[in-house]
Write a protein that holds these residues in place. Structure first.
Motif, PDB file in Angstrom:
ATOM      1  N   ARG A   1     -11.846  46.738  -5.128  1.00  0.00           N
ATOM      2  CA  ARG A   1     -12.732  45.541  -4.663  1.00  0.00           C
ATOM      3  C   ARG A   1     -11.816  44.660  -3.915  1.00  0.00           C
ATOM      4  O   ARG A   1     -12.273  43.986  -3.024  1.00  0.00           O
ATOM      5  N   PRO A   2     -10.467  44.270  -3.935  1.00  0.00           N
ATOM      6  CA  PRO A   2      -9.865  43.474  -3.297  1.00  0.00           C
ATOM      7  C   PRO A   2      -9.727  44.069  -1.699  1.00  0.00           C
ATOM      8  O   PRO A   2      -9.751  43.382  -1.026  1.00  0.00           O
ATOM      9  N   GLU A   3      -9.764  45.483  -1.514  1.00  0.00           N
ATOM     10  CA  GLU A   3      -9.906  46.126  -0.367  1.00  0.00           C
ATOM     11  C   GLU A   3     -11.258  45.866   0.287  1.00  0.00           C
ATOM     12  O   GLU A   3     -11.260  45.383   1.498  1.00  0.00           O
ATOM     13  N   TYR A   4     -12.281  45.949  -0.215  1.00  0.00           N
ATOM     14  CA  TYR A   4     -13.528  45.780  -0.195  1.00  0.00           C
ATOM     15  C   TYR A   4     -13.716  44.274   0.453  1.00  0.00           C
ATOM     16  O   TYR A   4     -14.506  43.973   1.397  1.00  0.00           O
ATOM     17  N   ASP A   5     -13.119  43.256  -0.358  1.00  0.00           N
ATOM     18  CA  ASP A   5     -13.242  41.788  -0.067  1.00  0.00           C
ATOM     19  C   ASP A   5     -12.539  41.747   1.327  1.00  0.00           C
ATOM     20  O   ASP A   5     -12.910  40.706   2.231  1.00  0.00           O
ATOM     21  N   LEU A   6     -11.209  42.170   1.532  1.00  0.00           N
ATOM     22  CA  LEU A   6     -10.671  42.008   2.664  1.00  0.00           C
ATOM     23  C   LEU A   6     -11.289  42.462   3.875  1.00  0.00           C
ATOM     24  O   LEU A   6     -11.216  41.823   5.131  1.00  0.00           O
ATOM     25  N   TYR A   7     -11.719  43.491   3.765  1.00  0.00           N
ATOM     26  CA  TYR A   7     -12.442  44.344   4.695  1.00  0.00           C
ATOM     27  C   TYR A   7     -13.585  43.562   5.234  1.00  0.00           C
ATOM     28  O   TYR A   7     -13.830  43.375   6.457  1.00  0.00           O
ATOM     29  N   ARG A   8     -14.531  42.771   4.380  1.00  0.00           N
ATOM     30  CA  ARG A   8     -15.625  42.277   4.705  1.00  0.00           C
ATOM     31  C   ARG A   8     -15.164  40.707   5.522  1.00  0.00           C
ATOM     32  O   ARG A   8     -15.670  40.535   6.544  1.00  0.00           O
ATOM     33  N   GLU A   9     -14.119  40.182   5.109  1.00  0.00           N
ATOM     34  CA  GLU A   9     -13.547  39.084   5.567  1.00  0.00           C
ATOM     35  C   GLU A   9     -12.902  39.340   6.974  1.00  0.00           C
ATOM     36  O   GLU A   9     -13.403  38.541   7.960  1.00  0.00           O
ATOM     37  N   THR A  10     -12.270  40.408   7.132  1.00  0.00           N
ATOM     38  CA  THR A  10     -11.791  40.735   8.657  1.00  0.00           C
ATOM     39  C   THR A  10     -12.868  41.412   9.490  1.00  0.00           C
ATOM     40  O   THR A  10     -12.964  40.877  10.466  1.00  0.00           O
ATOM     41  N   ALA A  11     -14.035  41.931   9.045  1.00  0.00           N
ATOM     42  CA  ALA A  11     -14.838  42.407   9.932  1.00  0.00           C
ATOM     43  C   ALA A  11     -15.710  40.962  10.433  1.00  0.00           C
ATOM     44  O   ALA A  11     -16.079  41.047  11.442  1.00  0.00           O
ATOM     45  N   ARG A  12     -15.657  40.057   9.451  1.00  0.00           N
ATOM     46  CA  ARG A  12     -16.551  38.903   9.964  1.00  0.00           C
ATOM     47  C   ARG A  12     -15.913  38.106  10.985  1.00  0.00           C
ATOM     48  O   ARG A  12     -16.261  37.544  12.105  1.00  0.00           O
ATOM     49  N   LYS A  13     -14.321  38.129  10.853  1.00  0.00           N
ATOM     50  CA  LYS A  13     -13.575  37.413  11.862  1.00  0.00           C
ATOM     51  C   LYS A  13     -13.536  38.137  13.064  1.00  0.00           C
ATOM     52  O   LYS A  13     -13.515  37.443  14.139  1.00  0.00           O
ATOM     53  N   LEU A  14     -13.740  39.555  13.050  1.00  0.00           N
ATOM     54  CA  LEU A  14     -13.911  40.108  14.420  1.00  0.00           C
ATOM     55  C   LEU A  14     -15.105  40.149  15.268  1.00  0.00           C
ATOM     56  O   LEU A  14     -15.423  40.580  16.120  1.00  0.00           O
ATOM     57  N   GLY A  15     -16.221  39.637  14.503  1.00  0.00           N
ATOM     58  CA  GLY A  15     -17.564  39.415  14.843  1.00  0.00           C
ATOM     59  C   GLY A  15     -18.372  40.560  14.566  1.00  0.00           C
ATOM     60  O   GLY A  15     -19.176  40.701  15.242  1.00  0.00           O
ATOM     61  N   TYR A  16     -18.106  41.291  13.359  1.00  0.00           N
ATOM     62  CA  TYR A  16     -18.759  42.478  13.255  1.00  0.00           C
ATOM     63  C   TYR A  16     -19.545  42.184  11.623  1.00  0.00           C
ATOM     64  O   TYR A  16     -19.266  42.853  10.957  1.00  0.00           O
ATOM     65  N   GLN A  17     -20.304  41.182  11.750  1.00  0.00           N
ATOM     66  CA  GLN A  17     -21.037  40.724  10.429  1.00  0.00           C
ATOM     67  C   GLN A  17     -21.856  42.021  10.042  1.00  0.00           C
ATOM     68  O   GLN A  17     -21.916  42.419   8.696  1.00  0.00           O
ATOM     69  N   SER A  18     -22.348  42.910  10.928  1.00  0.00           N
ATOM     70  CA  SER A  18     -23.097  44.075  10.515  1.00  0.00           C
ATOM     71  C   SER A  18     -22.085  45.048   9.856  1.00  0.00           C
ATOM     72  O   SER A  18     -22.744  45.659   8.692  1.00  0.00           O
ATOM     73  N   MET A  19     -20.759  45.084  10.172  1.00  0.00           N
ATOM     74  CA  MET A  19     -20.181  46.048   9.263  1.00  0.00           C
ATOM     75  C   MET A  19     -19.955  45.589   7.901  1.00  0.00           C
ATOM     76  O   MET A  19     -19.439  46.140   7.048  1.00  0.00           O
TER      77      MET A  19
END
Length: 235
Positions: free
Chosen positions: A63-81
């Motif tokens: 779950r911590p990896e999952y949370d970090l992944y989503r946060e980073t995806a949004r930061k890079l402009g990949y809300q879809s991911m």
């Protein structure tokens, strides 16, 4: 935790000892899930009474990896991911169903569509591998109040623009992802976040299923859609 279970089994009986460990596992699992509030990052009861192991290569995402992944995806402009990761982790769904990858023979319909999502109520979909229709409630009633079951998933869905029939489409084209493009973007997100190289997108499904098992859910097929219990236990 093993010593505690053994002690309880001796003094209170095997059934009470096992039940106590299941309750502890559930409580700590929820504490880890909301680690930002509780400060708890590890479940000492994880894996107790779970004898099956995933086959080599099926590394579950935490779950911590999952949370970090989503946060980073949004930061890079990949809300879809970020949304795709939430669909896979929270609902334990397969990669090709999450992204709606095109079936070569055109026989199977894949992907989550907006018309099957009722915010705060339910989400409906069909698993392409089994053809099994699924309708999952997004809330439960506790003390006469509606409590969301998948708040992280719904947060990502609320952030996602409704620009197409499918929920998950690529930002730059507005079209469904290809497997190659998904893999490229996934790797870029992992590298930016400093996440493990062996972290595959399939790991989100494994991570969500593992979390259910750690919470004491004996049969996860109602969510994962597996037809055989022995197959679900692999996760």
């Amino acid at each position: 935790s093993g010593c505690t279970r053994a002690s309880l089994s001796v003094t209170k009986g095997t059934r009470i000892g096992s039940y106590a460990m299941q309750v502890c596992r559930l409580v700590w699992s929820q504490a880890v899930r909301y680690h930002r509030v509780t400060g708890v990052t590890e479940n000492p009861f994880k894996g107790m009474r779970i004898t099956s192991k995933a086959v080599k290569g099926n590394r579950e995402t935490t779950r911590p990896e999952y949370d970090l992944y989503r946060e980073t995806a949004r930061k890079l402009g990949y809300q879809s991911m970020a949304t795709a990761a939430a669909l896979s982790f929270e609902l334990c769904q397969r990669v090709w169903d999450v992204f709606g990858f095109v079936d070569p023979d055109g026989r199977k319909k894949r992907g989550f569509v907006w018309s099957d999502y009722a915010a705060g109520e339910s989400i409906t979909f069909k698993q392409s591998k089994t053809g099994k229709p699924m309708k999952l409630p997004l809330y439960e009633i506790v003390d006469r109040k509606k409590v969301p079951l998948y708040p992280e998933l719904e947060e990502e869905l609320q952030r996602t623009p409704r620009t197409a029939l499918l929920i998950v489409v690529e930002e730059r084209s507005g079209l469904p992802y290809t497997t190659r493009r998904m893999s490229t973007v996934h790797r870029a997100i992992c590298e930016e976040a400093g996440l493990p190289k062996e972290m595959t997108f399939t790991g989100f499904r494994h991570g969500g299923a593992t979390e259910l098992g750690d919470a004491g859910v004996e049969d996860i097929r109602a969510i994962t859609g597996h037809e055989e219990a022995k197959t679900a236990q692999i996760y």
